[in-house]
Write an enzyme that holds these catalytic residues in place. Sequence first.
Site, PDB file in Angstrom:
ATOM      1  N   ASP A  21      12.182   9.367  -1.032  1.00 30.12           N
ATOM      2  CA  ASP A  21      12.987  10.421  -1.662  1.00 30.12           C
ATOM      3  C   ASP A  21      12.528  10.687  -3.097  1.00 30.12           C
ATOM      4  O   ASP A  21      12.083   9.776  -3.795  1.00 30.12           O
ATOM      5  CB  ASP A  21      14.463  10.011  -1.646  1.00 30.12           C
ATOM      6  CG  ASP A  21      15.371  11.199  -1.900  1.00 30.12           C
ATOM      7  OD1 ASP A  21      14.967  12.338  -1.591  1.00 30.12           O
ATOM      8  OD2 ASP A  21      16.487  10.994  -2.420  1.00 30.12           O
ATOM      9  N   ASN A  69      17.515  17.978   7.183  1.00 37.43           N
ATOM     10  CA  ASN A  69      16.565  18.653   6.287  1.00 37.43           C
ATOM     11  C   ASN A  69      16.255  20.101   6.711  1.00 37.43           C
ATOM     12  O   ASN A  69      15.679  20.865   5.935  1.00 37.43           O
ATOM     13  CB  ASN A  69      15.265  17.848   6.156  1.00 37.43           C
ATOM     14  CG  ASN A  69      15.406  16.584   5.317  1.00 37.43           C
ATOM     15  OD1 ASN A  69      14.733  15.588   5.542  1.00 37.43           O
ATOM     16  ND2 ASN A  69      16.304  16.608   4.327  1.00 37.43           N
TER      17      ASN A  69
HETATM   18  C1  IPE Z   1      16.558  11.558   3.008  1.00 39.88           C
HETATM   19  O1  IPE Z   1      16.416  12.268   1.839  1.00 39.88           O
HETATM   20  C2  IPE Z   1      15.647  12.125   4.074  1.00 39.88           C
HETATM   21  C3  IPE Z   1      14.232  11.814   3.939  1.00 39.88           C
HETATM   22  C4  IPE Z   1      13.727  11.036   3.030  1.00 39.88           C
HETATM   23  C5  IPE Z   1      13.385  12.388   4.948  1.00 39.88           C
HETATM   24  P1  IPE Z   1      17.322  13.538   1.500  1.00 39.88           P
HETATM   25  O2  IPE Z   1      16.884  14.030   0.190  1.00 39.88           O
HETATM   26  O3  IPE Z   1      17.314  14.496   2.625  1.00 39.88           O
HETATM   27  O4  IPE Z   1      18.765  12.870   1.411  1.00 39.88           O
HETATM   28  P2  IPE Z   1      20.066  13.358   0.647  1.00 39.88           P
HETATM   29  O5  IPE Z   1      20.240  14.816   0.948  1.00 39.88           O
HETATM   30  O6  IPE Z   1      19.837  13.112  -0.804  1.00 39.88           O
HETATM   31  O7  IPE Z   1      21.159  12.491   1.173  1.00 39.88           O
HETATM   32  C1  IPE Z   2      11.452  13.955  -0.071  1.00 42.05           C
HETATM   33  O1  IPE Z   2      12.149  14.107  -1.236  1.00 42.05           O
HETATM   34  C2  IPE Z   2      12.299  13.782   1.133  1.00 42.05           C
HETATM   35  C3  IPE Z   2      12.057  14.770   2.205  1.00 42.05           C
HETATM   36  C4  IPE Z   2      13.036  15.319   2.833  1.00 42.05           C
HETATM   37  C5  IPE Z   2      10.706  15.098   2.602  1.00 42.05           C
HETATM   38  P1  IPE Z   2      13.137  15.339  -1.516  1.00 42.05           P
HETATM   39  O2  IPE Z   2      12.509  16.605  -1.071  1.00 42.05           O
HETATM   40  O3  IPE Z   2      14.474  15.069  -0.935  1.00 42.05           O
HETATM   41  O4  IPE Z   2      13.199  15.286  -3.098  1.00 42.05           O
HETATM   42  P2  IPE Z   2      14.465  15.359  -4.016  1.00 42.05           P
HETATM   43  O5  IPE Z   2      15.418  14.298  -3.539  1.00 42.05           O
HETATM   44  O6  IPE Z   2      15.039  16.741  -3.849  1.00 42.05           O
HETATM   45  O7  IPE Z   2      13.947  15.093  -5.379  1.00 42.05           O
HETATM   46 MG    MG Z   3      16.084  14.058  -1.613  1.00 41.10          MG
END
Ligand code: IPE
Ligand code: IPE
Ligand code: MG
Length: 234
Positions: A21, A69
């Site tokens: 993340d 997502n």
């Molecule tokens: C969790 O991250 C999903 C992945 C790393 C693929 P998100 O960014 O989607 O999670 P939330 O929305 O902060 O809970």
């Molecule tokens: C990667 O990080 C997780 C995926 C869903 C690929 P994010 O895209 O959630 O990044 P942040 O949390 O918005 O910074």
């Molecule tokens: Mg995220």
Amino acid sequence: MSKQTVTPVEPSLSHVAFIMDGNGRWAKKRGMPREYGHRFGVKAFREILDHCRKLELKTVTFYAFSTENWKRPEREVRALMHLMDQYFEECEKNMDAYDFRICFLGDRGVFDEKRRARMDALEQKSAHRTRTLNVALNYGGRAELVHACNCLIEQGARSVTEDDLAGALYTAHSGDPDLIIRTGGDLRISNFLLWQAAYAELYFTDVLWPDFTPECLDAAIADFYTRKRRYGGV
Ligand code: IPE
Ligand code: IPE
Ligand code: MG
């Protein structure tokens, strides 16, 4: 880090799972679109996977795209899918040198036939490898549990055991993670491995995923070794 300096993990650690993340925030800090962060996220993924290989981890699981997502802007989803396709191509080209058995966790029914066939082929061609790389793609822990229940019902089950359920999950081949690492500073699971995380050790770091280095992984592992896993005992 050179190959010689990496000490293999201790037997108490065989499966590490990653919630990758922070890509979006990493890009934002640089005044760039979120897609830019995902590109560097893939770079970090490659480096961490290579380090996992040197650490001789038996199983590694990466959360790449959740069932939630899809709520993201179309442009970002498209960019993520494109990066995945590029990575598949890279795996196909280097299959002989690839060290992991690739397994996809999640419902691949949403993908078009071409991508599904590619995913199936990657799994089949790498099936003889002993180390496992699970890639969670269109994965959600709740959806996985519902899917497992429906599979068991279809097989005629009227009641189930814990073993039945664990055996019907996408992770049936690789079991539960010992350690779950989440980068990006948020202290939550976000629908990842809900069943399998029952006794996992959790490690959270503020480091954003594109900045997560092999040294960061070593620090998480060193922390894991200090944990006392009691599993409800004393
Ligand atoms: C969790 O991250 C999903 C992945 C790393 C693929 P998100 O960014 O989607 O999670 P939330 O929305 O902060 O809970
Ligand atoms: C990667 O990080 C997780 C995926 C869903 C690929 P994010 O895209 O959630 O990044 P942040 O949390 O918005 O910074
Ligand atoms: Mg995220």
